[in-house]
Design a protein around this motif. Structure first.
Motif, PDB file in Angstrom:
ATOM      1  N   LEU A  10     -18.891  65.588 -45.047  1.00  0.00           N
ATOM      2  CA  LEU A  10     -18.103  64.531 -44.979  1.00  0.00           C
ATOM      3  C   LEU A  10     -17.601  64.303 -46.565  1.00  0.00           C
ATOM      4  O   LEU A  10     -16.551  64.015 -46.483  1.00  0.00           O
ATOM      5  N   ALA A  11     -18.100  64.416 -47.457  1.00  0.00           N
ATOM      6  CA  ALA A  11     -18.014  64.192 -48.773  1.00  0.00           C
ATOM      7  C   ALA A  11     -17.447  65.468 -49.541  1.00  0.00           C
ATOM      8  O   ALA A  11     -16.558  64.942 -50.534  1.00  0.00           O
ATOM      9  N   ALA A  14     -14.435  66.591 -46.360  1.00  0.00           N
ATOM     10  CA  ALA A  14     -13.681  65.526 -45.633  1.00  0.00           C
ATOM     11  C   ALA A  14     -13.328  64.532 -46.606  1.00  0.00           C
ATOM     12  O   ALA A  14     -12.529  63.695 -46.362  1.00  0.00           O
ATOM     13  N   ALA A  15     -13.754  64.540 -47.880  1.00  0.00           N
ATOM     14  CA  ALA A  15     -13.471  63.565 -49.077  1.00  0.00           C
ATOM     15  C   ALA A  15     -12.466  64.347 -49.976  1.00  0.00           C
ATOM     16  O   ALA A  15     -12.390  65.661 -50.115  1.00  0.00           O
ATOM     17  N   ASP A 251     -21.491  52.961 -48.439  1.00  0.00           N
ATOM     18  CA  ASP A 251     -20.583  53.863 -47.735  1.00  0.00           C
ATOM     19  C   ASP A 251     -21.162  54.110 -46.306  1.00  0.00           C
ATOM     20  O   ASP A 251     -22.174  54.595 -45.764  1.00  0.00           O
ATOM     21  N   TYR A 294     -15.710  60.018 -55.799  1.00  0.00           N
ATOM     22  CA  TYR A 294     -14.988  60.423 -54.897  1.00  0.00           C
ATOM     23  C   TYR A 294     -14.183  59.611 -53.885  1.00  0.00           C
ATOM     24  O   TYR A 294     -14.410  58.447 -54.009  1.00  0.00           O
ATOM     25  N   LYS A 295     -13.314  60.104 -53.082  1.00  0.00           N
ATOM     26  CA  LYS A 295     -12.514  59.196 -51.981  1.00  0.00           C
ATOM     27  C   LYS A 295     -12.447  60.028 -50.752  1.00  0.00           C
ATOM     28  O   LYS A 295     -12.615  61.191 -50.846  1.00  0.00           O
ATOM     29  N   TYR A 296     -12.257  59.260 -49.771  1.00  0.00           N
ATOM     30  CA  TYR A 296     -12.097  60.010 -48.467  1.00  0.00           C
ATOM     31  C   TYR A 296     -10.719  60.015 -48.291  1.00  0.00           C
ATOM     32  O   TYR A 296      -9.794  59.332 -48.634  1.00  0.00           O
ATOM     33  N   THR A 297     -10.211  61.452 -47.549  1.00  0.00           N
ATOM     34  CA  THR A 297      -9.025  61.445 -47.342  1.00  0.00           C
ATOM     35  C   THR A 297      -8.174  60.453 -46.557  1.00  0.00           C
ATOM     36  O   THR A 297      -7.044  60.304 -46.944  1.00  0.00           O
TER      37      THR A 297
END
Length: 331
Positions: A10-11, A14-15, A251, A294-297
């Motif tokens: 996920l990170a 997908a991040a 989160d 980080y950020k998520y897409t």
């Protein structure tokens, strides 16, 4: 699926990783650290500083592959009450001088992050706090090269170390957690750079020149947080110190994770920039308790950063005496 695998899927996949995953600091040459200092400063010509870029990745859903991310983040702006999602910092104070641009080389390219001078007890070196992915490339297993800190870039964005307000300061050693280095685990995406004497003031120390901020561990969350950085990707341009402010939050996509979120539109280039609790906007003084990570897409309007717990404290303790690049094992 265990939490580590979930974190990678996920990170990492997908991040949005905000800035660079880095590569190796060169060994100090036989003729000593002074020449290494001069070599790194000379490497960072005005053109290299100007052309250094964030290195961001997202998951391409159509192919299932990780691809470079070219787009920027959300729009800069303020917010209601004490909430700010991305605005120029015009308050001055200690945070302005202690926060700066991080520059480093990796795999033939030059990249940017952000960082902050953290208090330590050394009388010969200083420490800069940043993200783990700004000091170590967990994919290729190597530390960054030509790592340099440019404090208070906002006051003199001339891309020239010789005319910078506080000069440029190369690292003599880099430190991160083995969790980041070996696994790309964003729960422990923290890095430190050991900075020797130098700058435009001969044998001066960085922290004695620009000041430093206290660091705290195992703090209570949620908390009121101020985050800072030099976002480089659109709609920002990397020359302005930007901040976000608000209450952090869990989160929710990572059950049991050690990362916290903040509504914040900063983009690539801000990675490694400091988060503060107990921050005084008048004096610019606070306690460091995380970094932009980080950020998520699918959500470019929230920033996430690691919780500073016992592993981060151990990394800090080892960084204070490090004389070589170091991966810090779990406590």
């Amino acid at each position: 699926m265990d939490r580590h695998v979930s974190r990678r899927s996920l990170a990492v996949l997908a991040a949005l990783v905000l800035v660079a995953v880095a590569a190796p600091v060169s060994a100090v040459p036989p003729d000593g650290p002074a020449s290494e200092h001069d070599r790194v400063v000379a490497y960072w010509s005005a053109e290299r500083i100007r052309s250094a870029i964030p290195r961001d990745y997202v998951l391409d859903p159509s192919s299932g592959r990780i691809v470079p991310e070219k787009a920027g983040g959300g729009r800069p702006g303020g917010g209601g009450g004490t909430s700010v999602t991305g605005a120029s910092w015009n308050g001055g104070g200690l945070v302005k001088t202690t926060t700066g641009k991080v520059l480093f080389a990796m795999a033939g390219g030059n990249y940017v992050c952000s960082g902050s001078v953290v208090s330590d007890t050394s009388s010969s070196t200083s420490l800069v706090l940043t993200a783990g992915h700004c000091v170590y490339d967990e994919t290729n297993g190597a530390f960054a090269t030509n790592w340099m800190f440019f404090p208070d870039f906002d006051s003199s964005p001339t891309f020239d170390c010789a005319t910078a307000t506080y000069g440029c300061w190369p690292a003599t050693a880099l430190v991160t957690t083995s969790a980041w280095a070996d696994s790309g685990d964003f729960n422990h995406d923290i890095g430190f750079a050991v900075i020797g004497t130098g700058g435009p003031f001969g044998s001066a120390q960085l922290d004695a020149t620009v000041g430093s901020q206290a660091i705290g561990f195992s703090r209570t969350h949620p908390a009121a947080v101020y985050a800072f950085g030099y976002p480089h990707a659109s709609p920002y341009n990397g020359t302005d110190l930007v901040y976000c402010a608000g209450k952090d939050f869990d989160d929710l996509l990572q059950a049991g994770s050690l990362t916290w979120g903040l509504k914040c539109n900063m983009t690539g280039g801000s990675s490694g920039g400091p988060w503060f609790v107990d921050f005084n906007p008048t004096t610019g003084v606070g306690t460091l308790n995380s970094v932009n990570s980080y950020k998520y897409t699918f959500d470019k309007n929230s920033m996430y950063g690691p919780y500073f717990g016992s592993w981060e404290q151990r990394a800090y303790d080892q960084a204070r005496t490090a004389i070589a690049n170091t991966k810090v094992a779990a406590p």
